[in-house]
Design an enzyme around this catalytic site. Structure first.
Site, PDB file in Angstrom:
ATOM      1  N   GLU A 166       0.941  -1.064  -0.008  1.00 45.73           N
ATOM      2  CA  GLU A 166      -0.024   0.024  -0.112  1.00 45.73           C
ATOM      3  C   GLU A 166       0.989   1.142   0.010  1.00 45.73           C
ATOM      4  OE1 GLU A 166      -1.364   3.313   1.081  1.00 45.73           O
ATOM      5  OE2 GLU A 166      -2.015   2.273   3.239  1.00 45.73           O
TER       6      GLU A 166
ATOM      7  N   CYS B 296      -1.849   8.944   3.080  1.00 48.12           N
ATOM      8  CA  CYS B 296      -1.468   8.398   1.597  1.00 48.12           C
ATOM      9  C   CYS B 296      -2.731   8.746   0.901  1.00 48.12           C
ATOM     10  CB  CYS B 296      -1.479   7.109   1.647  1.00 48.12           C
ATOM     11  SG  CYS B 296      -2.289   5.865   2.406  1.00 48.12           S
TER      12      CYS B 296
END
Length: 490
Positions: A268, A302
């Protein structure tokens, strides 16, 4: 107010049984073989909270061997047993909600209200996977040959290496470990060097919940030892898979290192989310979503929006209302510090580069006088392709605004990036909603909302934003093998 709260939290930590200064390996609290430690600093105050063991590959190898040994029995536990233990862990996490939040605030610098939100979010993954453990199903497939049965079952892959970031030190561990344990895997966790104490607090509660020794292990280290530990987790024949959340640059390196053993891998990685506001949008709702999407954890997420694309007819009204809300954001009040000097320097450098090349400053664009690592919430316009901020993820409290005239233009700008984690847009045009949500090159899309993460939904990206999905029932996929069993001559 924020600094005063941080000092009170710091004082309270010293009386807290969850605060450990040792790593957790094979059910024991241990020091590094070298006896070396590294300091953990509160980014809001600059005060040292404590020290953690600076472990090496030698220490990590012991953790891997402990996890491998524990897997021999943990894999044979029933789904019901694993579900029960995860539920007990969840219950303890809930009981210790405030203490966990205070540890996060102390080492990550978040305002306490945000830390409380992260604890609730992180706990939800343990709750979800405690339930999901009993739903990891196989199947029976119709055989083309008489007298044969085709059985398909899912089995745990083995030891999972989990490397987690500093920006969500609780939730990034529980999102990974919850899925791994539900599937029947054991774990070696390497938390970020900035935020090891949250990981160790989670282990204290897992220990109290009765999760067997060796099933969960935490190896702490300084920034200097992190690369060699990561390499060992990627190359050790006893580690079956790796799950990493962090930068795309580091993710690519780990991906390459895992290739030597063809390991199962989940990545990720970084994002560069566009936040598009079309002329049909409810502008007030879009402003609310923009603030939530951008400034949570001081922009250090993020999935934080990075590039704000505003359709020309509402451009001026959007900016006017946005600036009103940005002026209500106060460093040291409802906006915390950047995590460390490296991150502070990166944000400052990107803004300075853009301003030197002609970007217009509407707010901020300078360090805050509240403290060393605080940066003013910033709004910039008139960005051009030669500016670094045009394409790089800022990971800070900076809004970059672009104007556009057509839907096609907005999609071209939004998709003009190597990243594809999250994207957001606001529109009241139903046809446009379906068109844009399909054409945005992202793994997650928020339509008329700025906060989309939840344990029930798959989290992950496309392009260089990663491989695999976390959360949801898809979250166990990285930790299971599919085994086909053919029963013949029946």
């Amino acid at each position: 107010m924020f600094t005063q709260t941080a000092k009170l939290v710091h004082q309270h930590l010293r009386r807290m049984h969850l605060l450990h200064d040792k790593a957790y390996v094979n059910g024991q609290w241990v020091t590094a073989a070298s006896n070396k430690t590294f300091p953990v600093v509160n980014p809001a105050t600059g005060a040292t909270i404590g020290t953690a063991p600076d472990m090496s590959t030698q220490d990590t190898q012991q953790a891997i061997e402990a996890a491998h040994q524990a897997f021999q029995t943990w894999q044979d536990t029933t789904a019901k047993e694993r579900s029960h233990l995860l539920r007990k862990w969840f219950d303890l996490l809930v009981q210790n909600h405030e203490n966990l939040a205070q540890i996060i605030t102390a080492e990550a610098g978040k305002p306490l209200i945000e830390s409380r939100g992260e604890v609730a979010y992180g706990n939800s993954f343990i709750e979800f996977f405690s339930e999901e453990a009993r739903r990891i199903q196989g199947e029976i497939i119709q055989s083309p040959i008489p007298g044969r049965k085709i059985l398909v079952e899912k089995q745990p892959i083995g030891v999972a290496g989990l490397i987690t970031p500093w920006n969500f030190p609780h939730a990034m561990i529980t999102r990974k470990a919850g899925a791994a344990l539900a599937a029947g895997c054991t774990c070696v966790i390497k938390p970020a060097e900035d935020t090891p104490f949250t990981a160790l607090a989670l282990m204290e509660l897992a220990h109290e919940a009765g999760i067997p020794k060796g099933v969960l292990n935490v190896v702490t280290s300084s920034r200097e030892n992190a690369p060699s530990i990561g390499n060992l987790l990627c190359t050790s024949p006893l580690v079956a898979g790796l799950s990493f959340t962090g930068s795309t640059q580091v993710g690519k390196l780990l991906y390459e290192q895992c290739s030597t053993g063809v390991k199962r891998i989940g990545l990720e990685l970084g994002g560069n989310a566009a936040f598009i506001v079309y002329k049909s949008a409810n502008v007030d709702s879009a402003i609310k979503g923009a603030i939530a999407s951008k400034f949570r954890n001081c922009g250090q997420a993020c999935v934080a929006s990075n590039r704000f694309l505003i359709e020309n007819p509402i451009y001026d009204s959007f900016i006017e209302k946005l600036l009103q809300e940005v002026r209500n954001l106060k460093p040291g009040g409802n906006v915390g510090p950047l995590i460390n000097e490296a991150q502070f320097d990166k944000v400052s450098s990107l803004v300075e580069d853009a301003v030197s090349k002609g970007a217009k400053v509407l707010a901020g664009a300078k360090p805050s006088d509240h403290g060393k690592l605080f940066y003013e919430p910033t709004v910039l316009t008139d960005l051009t392709p030669e500016m670094k901020l045009y394409k790089e993820e800022v990971f800070g409290p900076v809004i970059s605004i672009f104007r556009f005239d057509t839907e096609e233009e907005s999609l071209k700008i939004a998709n003009d990036t190597e990243r594809g984690l999250a994207g957001y847009f606001y529109s009241q045009d139903v046809s446009q909603i379906f068109r844009v949500s399909k054409k945005l090159e992202v793994g997650m899309c928020g339509v008329n909302e700025g906060v989309i993460s939840t344990a029930e939904a798959p989290f992950g990206g496309v392009k260089e934003s990663g491989v695999g999905r976390e959360g949801s029932h898809h979250g166990v996929d990285d930790f299971t093998y599919i085994k086909y069993v053919s029963l013949g001559n029946l």
